[in-house]
Every structure is written in structure tokens, then in C-alpha cells.
Design a protein around this motif. Structure first.
Motif, PDB file in Angstrom:
ATOM      1  N   UNK A 440      73.496 -63.211 -18.928  1.00  0.00           N
ATOM      2  CA  UNK A 440      72.048 -63.107 -18.805  1.00  0.00           C
ATOM      3  C   UNK A 440      71.416 -64.472 -18.565  1.00  0.00           C
ATOM      4  N   UNK A 441      71.946 -65.499 -19.211  1.00  0.00           N
ATOM      5  CA  UNK A 441      71.406 -66.845 -19.019  1.00  0.00           C
ATOM      6  C   UNK A 441      71.631 -67.302 -17.579  1.00  0.00           C
ATOM      7  N   UNK A 496      65.364 -61.051  -6.706  1.00  0.00           N
ATOM      8  CA  UNK A 496      65.296 -59.606  -6.928  1.00  0.00           C
ATOM      9  C   UNK A 496      66.652 -58.983  -7.272  1.00  0.00           C
ATOM     10  N   UNK A 497      67.731 -59.480  -6.678  1.00  0.00           N
ATOM     11  CA  UNK A 497      69.055 -58.934  -6.987  1.00  0.00           C
ATOM     12  C   UNK A 497      69.415 -59.195  -8.447  1.00  0.00           C
ATOM     13  N   UNK A 498      69.147 -60.394  -8.930  1.00  0.00           N
ATOM     14  CA  UNK A 498      69.448 -60.713 -10.330  1.00  0.00           C
ATOM     15  C   UNK A 498      68.536 -59.954 -11.279  1.00  0.00           C
ATOM     16  N   UNK A 499      67.317 -59.680 -10.859  1.00  0.00           N
ATOM     17  CA  UNK A 499      66.423 -58.852 -11.675  1.00  0.00           C
ATOM     18  C   UNK A 499      66.993 -57.441 -11.805  1.00  0.00           C
ATOM     19  N   UNK A 500      67.533 -56.904 -10.712  1.00  0.00           N
ATOM     20  CA  UNK A 500      68.187 -55.599 -10.793  1.00  0.00           C
ATOM     21  C   UNK A 500      69.364 -55.618 -11.743  1.00  0.00           C
ATOM     22  N   UNK A 501      70.142 -56.710 -11.735  1.00  0.00           N
ATOM     23  CA  UNK A 501      71.269 -56.850 -12.662  1.00  0.00           C
ATOM     24  C   UNK A 501      70.783 -56.874 -14.112  1.00  0.00           C
ATOM     25  N   UNK A 502      69.730 -57.636 -14.401  1.00  0.00           N
ATOM     26  CA  UNK A 502      69.221 -57.737 -15.766  1.00  0.00           C
ATOM     27  C   UNK A 502      68.706 -56.381 -16.247  1.00  0.00           C
ATOM     28  N   UNK A 688      71.526 -41.760 -21.429  1.00  0.00           N
ATOM     29  CA  UNK A 688      70.255 -42.265 -21.936  1.00  0.00           C
ATOM     30  C   UNK A 688      69.952 -43.684 -21.455  1.00  0.00           C
ATOM     31  N   UNK A 689      70.600 -44.079 -20.360  1.00  0.00           N
ATOM     32  CA  UNK A 689      70.361 -45.425 -19.858  1.00  0.00           C
ATOM     33  C   UNK A 689      68.875 -45.622 -19.575  1.00  0.00           C
ATOM     34  N   UNK A 690      68.338 -46.708 -20.045  1.00  0.00           N
ATOM     35  CA  UNK A 690      66.922 -47.002 -19.835  1.00  0.00           C
ATOM     36  C   UNK A 690      66.643 -48.436 -20.189  1.00  0.00           C
ATOM     37  N   UNK A 691      65.385 -48.812 -20.082  1.00  0.00           N
ATOM     38  CA  UNK A 691      65.009 -50.186 -20.400  1.00  0.00           C
ATOM     39  C   UNK A 691      64.905 -50.332 -21.906  1.00  0.00           C
TER      40      UNK A 691
END
Length: 691
Positions: A440-441, A496-502, A688-691
């Protein structure tokens, strides 16, 4: 709230045509704004014969002979009608005269084939193409050996001295039916004699198809015969098992398979990607049609309108699609990619899903495309030559490092970005399995680096924040800098790609049970929805004033250029979460999660590639320019979107899957889930995958 959500959901998600900003026609202006030469006064009695005029032309003897064939026939026809034929006292001359009338009538059709000033010049109708069919009919009837040519006249702006900011010339494209004996430079000399402008002549001649054209078509025919033969023989007692890998029926069933994971959020992502694809084609049609329409003012007149700005400012939507793809891939890969070898394997399998179709499209452009048809607006060699010189950079996914013009297809740069980002996301998923915080870092540092780089480049070079059409023209050099250093640059588009990963890893974070999200979940979701509205309004409409010519401070433009792609990615991913987890949107979730959409969504990349061919062919193959309206654009979008998806499914069935099956160990006739197609053996996916 539902109404607001529907409005947000169906905001046009246009696609950025990479080279379109460099090929956008200038804003139309009234004809009296240009330096049109005045016609000198002359005495009609002193006009020499047309046939005599050819002796004064600055051309060679061969070309002069071909022009004389036209003008001398015109003189004979004029004499036959103006002077009349002799009476019975000279029967022989009377007979010759009467025969000369029909024998020279083709000259009337020749004059009719020439380009003439049409209507709507002030609206951008600079195509004075004449009649392409008449020119070829005269040639086919063997009245004279002719060729259709385009004369491009650059008429300068008359208000340059008056301080008019738009100084680009008006380019009139004039069609003529020229003698085959005349070369292009000779025709340019004639045009410069009577028109004191910069002139460029392009002639169309019958192109003999090279041996490479025949070889490629032969290979395609042999491949079809090979597939049909193995399809018929599959299941026979003497046929080996590997025949099934090339079976059209089996591959077609797998291509249309709706088997999928139980992860509801991924179902909604499929729907969002397909909706994005529809508006991708809308953006393609809107941008690619501008050089082929007779009312270019259609695009410029819509600049001040807020709704039209949704299509004008469009480049960030490719970042939204990239975020969806990376979120989808990371959700499948996290916890399943356990070794670096597995990272390589998953990346290789992903490339195999569309690389054969990509390679086929490139081959088609290089060897076959320019011979499809003909016409005054047809692309002869330009696209094919560009692709022939850069195909290897595209197929190796390194065209991003050679400039925007080194692309075979406009969408090729986005494919290279996706492969780069997919490999990075796969590596981070492997790293996150044992070192969650470190992954994540690294992703966070990459986001900051991407945004910082974009801000510095845009601000220091004083670049526009996005490739859009503006009331005042943007310097071409600055636009090309923007394309090279921002639009196709992996670092600038990485965020944006890394945001999708996070977002994919957030459900796996060990949040404390007293985290505010769990205590005020409904309030939190409502605030997320409000945030989406604010983000969408900012990204979609902030540049309205800039495009309309209102001054905006460069630092604010640089901030927008650096942040708007990341903000749009966050907004789109939050929408995906709300669709799945907010009960008020259950109807929308059912629609976006419809099984029928799943196999279509998986073919978005090849479909977008093919749509470029379909759209350009549909406009440039016409013998006259189109007249653009909003309904006209919608009709073209529907045709291109559906036909491209149909061809993408065909390419997957007949090309990609048979070749990809060679690398699959355990081949089964039944359809596969998304995880199996990606080479990931998932035992369980958390519903149940979610934010």
C-alpha cells in the motif's frame, strides 16, 4: 437520490482519440475574412481559344497533350453549337459537324465533374470535391485517360494584420479530373499560375495490389479452411484431442460463456465497463468525424454549452476505464498470486487474451486496409505507412516511449499502458500477500509521484490541462508536448491504476471494529454519494471557461491537469461500490450485473481497436462529406458500437482463442470463469467484497 444517480451514471464517458487534437480542422470563418483574389476585367471578344491556352501552361509536352485533348474538344463543341453546321451545299462538312457534337459531349460532363463552391462555406464546408463518379465514368468510357486529383489550396487569413488571434489558413480541398499524363508537380505549377496560394496536389491512381496483399488474403483463407476442417473432424474416432482446441463451435461457446464468480461487485464492474465502452465509441465518432464533415462549426458552436463539454473534455475517461480494469484484476489476483513466476504467468495469460487480435488488426492495416475501397476522402497509404513503420513498437507495448505519432492505432497507447499497469498491479498483489502495508505504501508513493510529475510538466511547459477543442486555437507544439509527456506517458497515467489496486485491497485491511465506517455505515455511504457528485461536477465542467476562451490562472489549470484523472478514478470506483451495496440502486445493479453483459465486457479492448477501423472507414469511404447533427452522431455510434462488438467476438473465436489454447494445459470444452481465463485458480472469492 436515484434520479441523481441515474444522471451521474449516464454522463457521456467519451474516449480520447490520441491524434485527433493534431488533426482537428480550424474553426470556420466567413469567406470574406480570407484573401480571395479578384477576377480581372477582360474583353470577351479577345478571349483566345481554349486549345491555344494550353500552349502557355508551364508543363511538359506529355501533360500539355493531355490537357489539349480536353480543351480542344471543348472548342470543337462550342464551334459546333455557336456557328452551326453548314447546309446541304456542303454535305460532307455538315456530316462531320453533326458527328462532332455527340463525340465531344463528354467535355460537358468533364466540366460538370470539377469542384465548385458549395453551400455552407462559412459553416466549414471546404470540400469542393466535384463528382468523383463522373470522372471515373469518363475514364472508363475511354474518352480520355484521366485521374481524380485533390488540389489543396491554403487561403491566408485577411485579418492577420488586424490582430485576429486565429491565423491558421483556410484549406480548400478542390477536386479535379486531370489527365493521367500530368504529374502532381505539373498540376501544382498550373494551380500556382492562377491561384497565388500554397498549393498541394494529391492524385489517385489505380493501385496495383502488391504480392503481400495476395499472400495475406491467402493466409487468412487457409486459416479459415484449417479451422473449419478441424471443427468438422472434432469428435471423430481417429481425430486427436488437440483438434478441440481449434474447434469453432467449442471456442464460440467459451467466448459467449456467462459463467462467472459470485462476486457481485465484479458483476457491476462488467456493466460499468460496457457502459463506458458505449461512450468510448461516442467520443471516437465525435472526434474522428471532424475532418470528414461539411459543417465543422458543429463542434465549435457547441463549445460554450455545458452539456457539450462532456464530450469535448474526454481524455480522463480512459483513466476511469484503467482504474476499473486494475480494480477488477487486483480483486481476482490478491491472495492467489503467490510467486513471481505466477506474476509472469498471469501477465502472459492476460496478453494472450487480446494480443492475437491486436496483431491481426495491425496486419490488416499494413497490408489490406488501403485497398478496401477508393474515393476523394479515402486514406491512401498514410495510415498504412505509419503502422508499417511502428508496428513492432506497438506489439511490444513500447510505443509510449517513442512519441504520440509512433502509434499504429490511437488506442494502441492505452493498450501499452494497461499492460504496464497490469504487470505492476500483479507484482503488488504478490507483494501484498505477505507485506500488505509495504504494498500500500508503494502504491501511495506511486500515486503521489504520478500527480506531482503531471503538475510540474503542465505548469512549467505551460501546457493545456487536457486535449480539448477551444474557442481560441491551442498551439500545435504545445498540444503535441501534452500528448507526448502526459497522455501517453506511463508515469503521468499511473495514478488511476494504483487507485484501482488500493480499492481492491481495502476490503482485506484489518480495520478496527470501532472504525467509524461500521458505526455509521449508512451515513458514510450517503457522504460518499455526495462526494461522487462533487467530484463529477469538478472533473466534467471545470474547463468550460477555459475552452470558451475565459482566462484561467495557469496554476489552477496545472492543478486540474494533475488531479482530475485520479479524482475521476476514485469517483468511478465509489460508484461501483454504491451500486452493489446501496439497496436503493438494486434495479441498476441488476441491469449492470446482467449475465449477458459479461462476455461483451471482456471484449472491450479488441472492440475499441476495431471500432477505430469501422468509424474511419464509414466516413472516409464516402464520395461526399457528411453533414453532422446530434442524431447523425447517435446513429453512427450505435452502428459502430454493435458492429465492433460483433467483430471482436468473431476475432476472439477465430483468432485469439485457437492460438491461446496452445498454451493451456488442461483444455476443457465447457466455459471458464474469469479467474480461469486469467490463469488464476481461485478457490473462493469473498462475496462481501467492498470498501
Amino acid at each position: 437520490m436515484r434520479l441523481l444517480f441515474l444522471l451521474l451514471l449516464f454522463i457521456p464517458l467519451s474516449f480520447q482519440c490520441l491524434l485527433c487534437p493534431l488533426n482537428t480542422p480550424p474553426r470556420p470563418r466567413p469567406l470574406d475574412q480570407f484573401k480571395i483574389p479578384s477576377i480581372p476585367k477582360f474583353n470577351t471578344d479577345s478571349i483566345p481559344k481554349f486549345c491555344n491556352l494550353t500552349q502557355q501552361l508551364p508543363v511538359g509536352d506529355t501533360c500539355r497533350h493531355g490537357i489539349s485533348r480536353i480543351f480542344c474538344s471543348a472548342d470543337d463543341l462550342i464551334d459546333a453549337y455557336s456557328n452551326g453546321c453548314p447546309g446541304p451545299e456542303d454535305q460532307e462538312q455538315c456530316s462531320v459537324c453533326e458527328r462532332s457534337k455527340p463525340a465531344n459531349m463528354w467535355v460537358v460532363r468533364w466540366f460538370d465533374s470539377l469542384g465548385k463552391m458549395p453551400h455552407g462555406v462559412s459553416d466549414g464546408n471546404y470540400y469542393w470535391l466535384g463528382d468523383y463518379e463522373i470522372c471515373h465514368d469518363i475514364q472508363r468510357e475511354k474518352h480520355f485517360s484521366g485521374q481524380y486529383c485533390l488540389v489543396r489550396l491554403e487561403v491566408p487569413d485577411a485579418l492577420v494584420e488586424a490582430g485576429c488571434p486565429q491565423t491558421d489558413p483556410l484549406e480548400i480541398i478542390y477536386g479535379i479530373c486531370a489527365p493521367l499524363e500530368c504529374r502532381e508537380n505539373e498540376l501544382e505549377s498550373i494551380a500556382k499560375t492562377y491561384a497565388p496560394y500554397k498549393v498541394r496536389v494529391e492524385c489517385e491512381v489505380d493501385q496495383e495490389k502488391p504480392w503481400s496483399h495476395t499472400i495475406v488474403w491467402s493466409l487468412i483463407a487457409l486459416w479459415k479452411i484449417f479451422l473449419i476442417t478441424l471443427t468438422i473432424l472434432t469428435g471423430k474416432s481417429f481425430a486427436p484431442d488437440w483438434f478441440a482446441r481449434f474447434n469453432i463451435k467449442v471456442n464460440g461457446a467459451r467466448c459467449l460463456s456467462t459463467r462467472r464468480t459470485h462476486n457481485r461487485q465484479l458483476h457491476a464492474i462488467h456493466g460499468l465497463m460496457l457502459v463506458t465502452y458505449i461512450f468510448i465509441v461516442l467520443g471516437y465518432v465525435y472526434n474522428l468525424m471532424l475532418p470528414y464533415i461539411e459543417n465543422v462549426a458543429f463542434a465549435f458552436d457547441n463549445i460554450p454549452y455545458v452539456v457539450s463539454h462532456l464530450t469535448n473534455n474526454h481524455s480522463y475517461h480512459i483513466d476511469g476505464l484503467m482504474a476499473l480494469l486494475c480494480f477488477y484484476s487486483a480483486t481476482l489476483m490478491y491472495g492467489q498470486v503467490t510467486t513471481l513466476l505466477h506474476v509472469v504467468q498471469v501477465t502472459f495469460n492476460t496478453i494472450l487474451r487480446f494480443w492475437p487480435s491486436y496483431a491481426f488488426v495491425c496486419i490488416y492495416i499494413i497490408f489490406l486496409f488501403q485497398y478496401n475501397t477508393s474515393g476523394p476522402m479515402w486514406i491512401h497509404g498514410e495510415w498504412s505507412n505509419r503502422c508499417a513503420s511502428s508496428w513492432w513498437k506497438n506489439l511490444l507495448f513500447i510505443n509510449n516511449y517513442f512519441g504520440a505519432r509512433e502509434t499504429c492505432l490511437d488506442f494502441g497507447y492505452a493498450i501499452s499502458l494497461f499492460i504496464h499497469f497490469f504487470a505492476i498491479v500483479a507484482f503488488l498483489c504478490w507483494l501484498a500477500k505477505d507485506r500488505f502495508a509495504i504494498a500500500l505504501i508503494i502504491a501511495g508513493v506511486g500515486i503521489v509521484a504520478s500527480i506531482t510529475y503531471s503538475f510540474v510538466i503542465i505548469y512549467t511547459l505551460d501546457l493545456p490541462p487536457a486535449p480539448i477543442i477551444t474557442a481560441e486555437p491551442i498551439n500545435v507544439d504545445k498540444m503535441e508536448y501534452l500528448l507526448n509527456y502526459i497522455i501517453i506517458c506511463p508515469l503521468a497515467r499511473l495514478s488511476p491504476a494504483l487507485i484501482g489496486f488500493i480499492f481492491a485491497l481495502l476490503p482485506h485491511a484489518n480495520l478496527p471494529k470501532n472504525f467509524v465506517f461500521f458505526q455509521y455505515e449508512k451515513l458514510f455511504r450517503f457522504l460518499l454519494f455526495i462526494l461522487v457528485i462533487v467530484f463529477n461536477l469538478f472533473v466534467c465542467f471545470y474547463l468550460v471557461n477555459f475552452s470558451s476562451g475565459v482566462y484561467v490562472h495557469p496554476i489552477f489549470l496545472a492543478i486540474y491537469g494533475a488531479f482530475h484523472r485520479s479524482i475521476w478514478a476514485v469517483s468511478l470506483l465509489i460508484l461501483g461500490y454504491l451500486i452493489t451495496h446501496e439497496q436503493g440502486f438494486s434495479v441498476i445493479e441488476i441491469f449492470l450485473g446482467w449475465r449477458f453483459l459479461s462476455p461483451l465486457a471482456k471484449r472491450i479492448i479488441p472492440a475499441v481497436l476495431i471500432s477505430e477501423l469501422i468509424i474511419i472507414s464509414s466516413f472516409s469511404s464516402l464520395h461526399r462529406p457528411s453533414y453532422a447533427t446530434h442524431w447523425f452522431t447517435i446513429y453512427r455510434v450505435i452502428f459502430a458500437a454493435l458492429f465492433s462488438l460483433k467483430l471482436a467476438l468473431a476475432c476472439d473465436t477465430l483468432i485469439s482463442r485457437p492460438l491461446r489454447n496452445l498454451f493451456i494445459r488442461d483444455f476443457q470444452e465447457e466455459g471458464q470463469t474469469e479467474e480461469e481465463e486469467d490463469g488464476i485458480e481461485m478457490e473462493e472469492v469473498n462475496e462481501k467484497t467492498g470498501v
